[in-house]
Design an enzyme around this catalytic site. Structure first.
Site, PDB file in Angstrom:
ATOM      1  N   ARG A   1       0.917  -1.139  -0.117  1.00 47.67           N
ATOM      2  CA  ARG A   1       0.006  -0.053  -0.041  1.00 47.67           C
ATOM      3  C   ARG A   1       0.858   1.327   0.217  1.00 47.67           C
ATOM      4  O   ARG A   1       0.239   2.407   0.097  1.00 47.67           O
ATOM      5  CB  ARG A   1      -0.774   0.047   1.277  1.00 47.67           C
ATOM      6  CG  ARG A   1      -2.319  -0.220   0.886  1.00 47.67           C
ATOM      7  CD  ARG A   1      -2.872  -0.354   2.239  1.00 47.67           C
ATOM      8  NE  ARG A   1      -4.412  -0.408   2.148  1.00 47.67           N
ATOM      9  CZ  ARG A   1      -5.313  -1.543   2.115  1.00 47.67           C
ATOM     10  NH1 ARG A   1      -4.752  -2.666   2.214  1.00 47.67           N
ATOM     11  NH2 ARG A   1      -6.585  -1.188   2.206  1.00 47.67           N
TER      12      ARG A   1
ATOM     13  N   ARG B   1     -21.530  -3.098   3.356  1.00 46.00           N
ATOM     14  CA  ARG B   1     -21.069  -4.245   4.262  1.00 46.00           C
ATOM     15  C   ARG B   1     -20.824  -3.887   5.559  1.00 46.00           C
ATOM     16  O   ARG B   1     -21.070  -4.430   6.458  1.00 46.00           O
ATOM     17  CB  ARG B   1     -19.501  -4.235   3.743  1.00 46.00           C
ATOM     18  CG  ARG B   1     -18.749  -5.173   4.402  1.00 46.00           C
ATOM     19  CD  ARG B   1     -17.348  -5.768   4.160  1.00 46.00           C
ATOM     20  NE  ARG B   1     -16.371  -4.605   4.124  1.00 46.00           N
ATOM     21  CZ  ARG B   1     -15.293  -4.519   3.730  1.00 46.00           C
ATOM     22  NH1 ARG B   1     -14.908  -5.603   2.896  1.00 46.00           N
ATOM     23  NH2 ARG B   1     -14.501  -3.412   3.773  1.00 46.00           N
TER      24      ARG B   1
ATOM     25  N   ARG C   1     -10.365   6.826   4.210  1.00 44.17           N
ATOM     26  CA  ARG C   1      -9.355   5.656   3.765  1.00 44.17           C
ATOM     27  C   ARG C   1      -9.178   5.917   2.387  1.00 44.17           C
ATOM     28  O   ARG C   1      -8.238   5.683   1.767  1.00 44.17           O
ATOM     29  CB  ARG C   1     -10.312   4.360   3.893  1.00 44.17           C
ATOM     30  CG  ARG C   1     -10.086   3.721   5.259  1.00 44.17           C
ATOM     31  CD  ARG C   1     -11.350   2.888   5.534  1.00 44.17           C
ATOM     32  NE  ARG C   1     -11.377   1.560   4.843  1.00 44.17           N
ATOM     33  CZ  ARG C   1     -12.515   1.040   4.762  1.00 44.17           C
ATOM     34  NH1 ARG C   1     -13.666   1.407   5.311  1.00 44.17           N
ATOM     35  NH2 ARG C   1     -12.449  -0.241   4.043  1.00 44.17           N
TER      36      ARG C   1
END
Ligand code: B4P
Length: 195
Positions: A89, A128, A145
């Site tokens: 990442r 979710r 995020r």
């Protein structure tokens, strides 16, 4: 070996597609998100350390995730290949992964990047959040995020593009359709390896 990185913003479908790919190609699935959540669930000191970062939508330190990956690779060195989900990442993680693969006499053959627009990402993650209750799937954290992804993670795509290893796949559609798009790329690598 078929070693690949599955890349994309939060909610792009990395976890969903990884599950399907590991079965079809008999790969080992290494998800740093899953590893970190397992640490939190175990109540370990490391888990306590990373929980607040994850809940704030921030990335965990490179040192921690690289160490997790190193340990998991050591435990599963007999695999046909690895699928890295949510890792690397940052560019520092990508460089560390190259060294770890090199130590095993292998390398990453491709990065598959799932391309999904922000509206769809937010919709999927909120859904979710409702169904699974993940503490970072709320609208404020999702936006943070996505911001972390744009600031720190997008340069990883450039890192692989410069090595001609980046494959972009449309990540919108049914899970099966997207899986088919990924399979076409992986099958062409397998055909090359067998030729
Ligand atoms: P992850 O667990 O990797 O979470 P994520 O990026 O949000 O993606 P995730 O895998 O959950 O979602 P997916 O795309 O599969 O990381 C969580 C946190 O851990 C990070 O924010 C960070 O703090 C930390 N972390 C992890 N790795 C790190 C690293 N390397 N360095 C530093 N920190 C790290 O899909 C999500 C949803 O979309 C699913 O609910 C699915 O059902 C749905 N979906 C999938 N495909 C769909 C489709 N085609 N149509 C409709 N819905 C779909």
């Amino acid at each position: 070996m078929l070693n690949l990185v599955l890349f994309g913003p939060p909610g792009a479908g990395k976890g969903t597609q990884s599950e399907l790919i590991v079965h079809k190609y008999q790969l080992v699935h290494l998800s740093t998100g899953n590893m970190l959540r397992a640490e939190i669930a175990s109540g370990s000191e490391l888990g306590q350390q990373v929980k607040s970062l994850i809940d704030q939508g921030k990335l965990v330190s490179d040192e921690i995730v690289i160490e997790l990956i190193r340990n998991h690779l050591r435990e599963s060195h007999q695999a046909y290949g690895f699928i890295f989900d949510g890792f690397p990442r940052t560019v520092a993680q990508a460089q560390a992964l190259d060294s770890l693969m090199g130590e095993q006499g292998t390398s990453i053959i491709c990065m598959i990047s799932l391309v999904v627009n922000e509206e769809e990402l937010i919709k999927r993650l909120l859904e979710r959040g409702k169904q699974k209750g993940r503490s970072d799937d709320n609208v404020e954290t999702i936006k943070l995020r996505i911001q972390e992804y744009e600031d720190k993670t997008l340069p990883v795509a450039t890192y692989y593009r410069e090595q001609n290893k980046l494959y972009e796949v449309n990540g919108v559609g049914s899970v099966e359709e997207i899986n088919q798009r990924i399979a076409e790329i992986l099958d062409s690598f397998l055909a090359e390896q067998e030729a």
